[in-house]
Write a protein that holds these residues in place. Structure first.
Motif, mmCIF file in Angstrom:
data_model
loop_
_atom_site.group_PDB
_atom_site.id
_atom_site.type_symbol
_atom_site.label_atom_id
_atom_site.label_comp_id
_atom_site.label_asym_id
_atom_site.label_seq_id
_atom_site.Cartn_x
_atom_site.Cartn_y
_atom_site.Cartn_z
ATOM 1 N N VAL A 88 0.881 -1.334 0.069
ATOM 2 C CA VAL A 88 0.131 0.040 0.365
ATOM 3 C C VAL A 88 0.978 1.414 0.039
ATOM 4 N N GLY A 89 2.058 1.285 0.240
ATOM 5 C CA GLY A 89 2.792 2.168 0.232
ATOM 6 C C GLY A 89 4.213 1.951 0.658
ATOM 7 N N LYS A 90 5.296 3.113 0.904
ATOM 8 C CA LYS A 90 6.460 3.008 1.498
ATOM 9 C C LYS A 90 6.398 2.611 2.951
ATOM 10 N N PHE A 91 7.504 2.274 3.713
ATOM 11 C CA PHE A 91 7.607 2.358 5.130
ATOM 12 C C PHE A 91 7.699 3.552 5.845
ATOM 13 N N LEU A 92 7.044 4.028 6.592
ATOM 14 C CA LEU A 92 6.858 5.074 7.627
ATOM 15 C C LEU A 92 7.151 4.609 9.127
ATOM 16 N N GLY A 93 7.920 5.664 9.566
ATOM 17 C CA GLY A 93 8.377 5.162 11.132
ATOM 18 C C GLY A 93 7.018 5.634 11.835
#
Length: 126
Positions: free
Chosen positions: A111-116
């Motif tokens: 669904v998207g890139k990794f976010l902290g």
């Protein structure tokens, strides 16, 4: 705030229960119970074990012969109905689960890139 009050109430109830239950393992105050040691303790344990053995295997006597009730007092037709019901409803649940279960893909959907955590939850960074 509500969570902490609930947690405190649950903790207090658990402490009260533990304190009340510990009294079951202590002799009553003021009553001098004799301590059993050695052979007396062994004899008391043997007597308790002998008293706990059942007299019979819940058998019944018919015309002078002892029979064991393998159906536990319930008619065999009721046992058969119960067994059939368990198997039937188990098959119904299995078939429904197989019919309406949506297959999951081999790989998860991206669904998207990794976010902290700080970015995703909008928390102040330490």
């Amino acid at each position: 705030m509500a969570r902490s009050v609930t947690a405190i109430c649950v903790l207090a109830a658990a402490c009260c229960m533990v304190l009340r239950c510990t009294l079951a393992f202590l002799p009553a105050a003021g009553r001098a119970s004799p301590m059993l040691r050695g052979d007396a303790a062994l004899a008391a344990a043997a007597g308790a074990a002998a008293a706990s053995i059942p007299d019979g295997a819940e058998a019944f006597v018919y015309n002078g012969k002892e029979y064991f009730d393998r159906w536990f007092g319930i008619e065999p037709l009721a046992w058969a109905t119960c067994g059939f019901s368990i198997v039937y409803f188990g098959a119904v649940v299995k078939n429904a689960a197989q019919k309406y279960n949506k297959p999951v893909g081999i790989r998860p959907v991206k669904v998207g890139k990794f976010l902290g955590k700080e970015v995703e939850n909008e928390v102040i960074d330490y």
